[in-house]
Motif scaffolding. Structure first.
Motif, PDB file in Angstrom:
ATOM      1  N   VAL A  52       0.856  -1.186   0.000  1.00 11.23           N
ATOM      2  CA  VAL A  52       0.000   0.000   0.000  1.00 11.23           C
ATOM      3  C   VAL A  52       0.892   1.236   0.000  1.00 11.23           C
ATOM      4  N   VAL A  53       0.781   2.038  -1.038  1.00  6.50           N
ATOM      5  CA  VAL A  53       1.520   3.292  -1.147  1.00  6.50           C
ATOM      6  C   VAL A  53       0.670   4.386  -0.520  1.00  6.50           C
ATOM      7  N   ARG A  54       1.183   5.040   0.512  1.00  9.96           N
ATOM      8  CA  ARG A  54       0.432   6.068   1.211  1.00  9.96           C
ATOM      9  C   ARG A  54       0.770   7.459   0.667  1.00  9.96           C
ATOM     10  N   VAL A  55      -0.277   8.259   0.433  1.00 12.15           N
ATOM     11  CA  VAL A  55      -0.076   9.630  -0.034  1.00 12.15           C
ATOM     12  C   VAL A  55      -0.520  10.590   1.067  1.00 12.15           C
ATOM     13  N   ARG A  56      -0.130  11.824   0.928  1.00 10.65           N
ATOM     14  CA  ARG A  56      -0.442  12.845   1.928  1.00 10.65           C
ATOM     15  C   ARG A  56      -1.955  13.036   2.049  1.00 10.65           C
ATOM     16  N   SER A  57      -2.382  13.463   3.243  1.00 10.93           N
ATOM     17  CA  SER A  57      -3.811  13.688   3.457  1.00 10.93           C
ATOM     18  C   SER A  57      -4.013  14.761   4.514  1.00 10.93           C
ATOM     19  N   VAL A  58      -5.231  15.278   4.553  1.00 11.53           N
ATOM     20  CA  VAL A  58      -5.646  16.205   5.610  1.00 11.53           C
ATOM     21  C   VAL A  58      -6.988  15.730   6.135  1.00 11.53           C
TER      22      VAL A  58
END
Length: 373
Positions: A52-58
């Motif tokens: 699982v490649v995690r990307v930035r989030s808010v």
């Protein structure tokens, strides 16, 4: 086949998008496909055998526990490094739009799965940009090679947006988990009390888009006990106004299945559901279903046969439908039995096999000649 799933949500989040992606990834791996998921974080970097490649989030305003993905170079790297045969865009809006751009850049075909009415979702949170969001969603689905929609209502919605190559692809239900055999008589008795009340329950996020405040209309239905399963920003409001209800919090796995099966009547008041997986899980569990005559439930509930539909424009219709089910034990049994029969063929294995056929259909034409915005 190498499948890159770019999703707006994934575990540990609990929602329709995350759960669908989990089932799809699991079955693809079991049937020999190579899968990778790109999703907003935070969260584990593996799901079983799936990286699982995690990307930035808010945090979403008004719902900080829901991570909203941001455009991230990690999406481009995932496409370039993994070199997928197809990119699966799960409910694309932000991360999915980045995945689409990267797929187009690398000449990889795309299958977009429409699952969330984001425009309607935004309105429930008081964000008055519905038309802008609709145009953005329409643009994404017009540029994807194929779009899969979960219901007839969604099909018409995307047709009006001008999206091409639309196909209905529904959701599976875990029949090995959800079933009447999970019913717990002791649990039911603890809710029903000494008067053996009919147990009426809601299962899902306690959030504005689910229109859960309508549950207050059921607070004083004679001979009932209300059970509310889930969590979210509306929980405090509901607890103040439903002092006699049982609030279980968020449940999962066997505990959730046991709860579903121990309900007599399941209620879903929302009108913006593109599918409504909880209706299907309630039907599989043997509960009589009452749902709004709008959106996804229109495909899942045949009024008077596999459940009851209420008119969301009629302020008394929800209560009348619940009262009808509460007063008639035989009606509840008939609705539950017919619905249980209907869901028997809706396994995740069969639905994901159908999904693979959609992947194969787009392989000859990658859409690489389309302009990249």
């Amino acid at each position: 086949m190498r499948v890159l799933i770019v999703s707006e949500s994934f575990l540990p989040q609990v929602n329709g998008v995350a759960n669908s992606v989990r089932h799809v990834a699991d079955h693809l791996v079991r049937t020999g496909h190579d899968v990778r998921v790109v999703a907003p974080g935070p969260g584990p970097e593996r799901h079983g055998d799936v990286p699982v490649v995690r990307v930035r989030s808010v945090g979403l305003p008004g719902y900080r526990s829901f991570p909203l993905g941001l455009p991230d170079a990690a999406v481009e790297r995932a496409v370039a490094d993994f070199r997928p045969d197809v990119v699966h865009l799960a409910s694309p809006i932000v991360v999915g739009a980045a995945g689409l751009r990267s797929a187009l850049r690398h000449g990889v075909p795309t299958v977009a799965v429409y699952q969330t009415d984001v425009a309607g979702f935004s309105r429930q949170y008081g964000v008055r940009v519905e038309s802008l969001i609709e145009r953005w969603v329409a643009r994404i689905h017009r540029r994807a090679d194929r779009t899969l929609v979960p219901s007839t209502t969604s099909l018409h919605q995307l047709e009006e947006m001008g999206a091409p190559d639309l196909h209905v692809w529904r959701r599976g239900v875990s029949l090995d988990l959800f079933g009447p055999d999970r019913r717990d008589d002791d649990l039911h008795a603890s809710w029903a009390g000494p008067d053996d009340d009919v147990v009426v329950g809601y299962v899902g996020r306690l959030a504005p888009e689910k229109q859960v405040r309508r549950l207050v209309e059921l607070a004083d239905v004679p001979g009932t006990r209300l059970v509310v399963v889930g969590d979210g920003p509306e929980r405090e409001w509901l607890e103040r106004r439903l002092p006699g209800a049982v609030f279980t919090g968020q449940l999962g796995g066997v505990e959730l299945a046991r709860t579903f099966a121990s309900l007599d009547v399941f209620v879903h008041p929302g009108t913006r559901e593109t599918f409504c997986q909880t209706v299907q899980e309630a039907q599989a569990s043997g509960a009589a279903v009452v749902a709004a005559a709008a959106g996804g439930p229109l495909d899942l509930v045949e009024h008077g046969r596999t459940g009851l539909l209420f008119d969301p424009a009629d302020q008394l219709s929800l209560r009348r439908a619940v009262v009808a089910a509460v007063r008639d034990h035989d009606l509840r049994d008939r609705l539950a039995a017919y619905a249980r029969t209907e869901v028997q063929s809706r396994t995740w294995a069969s639905l994901v096999d159908e999904l693979v056929d959609h992947y194969l259909a787009v392989l000859p034409s990658s859409g690489a000649q389309r302009a990249i915005a």
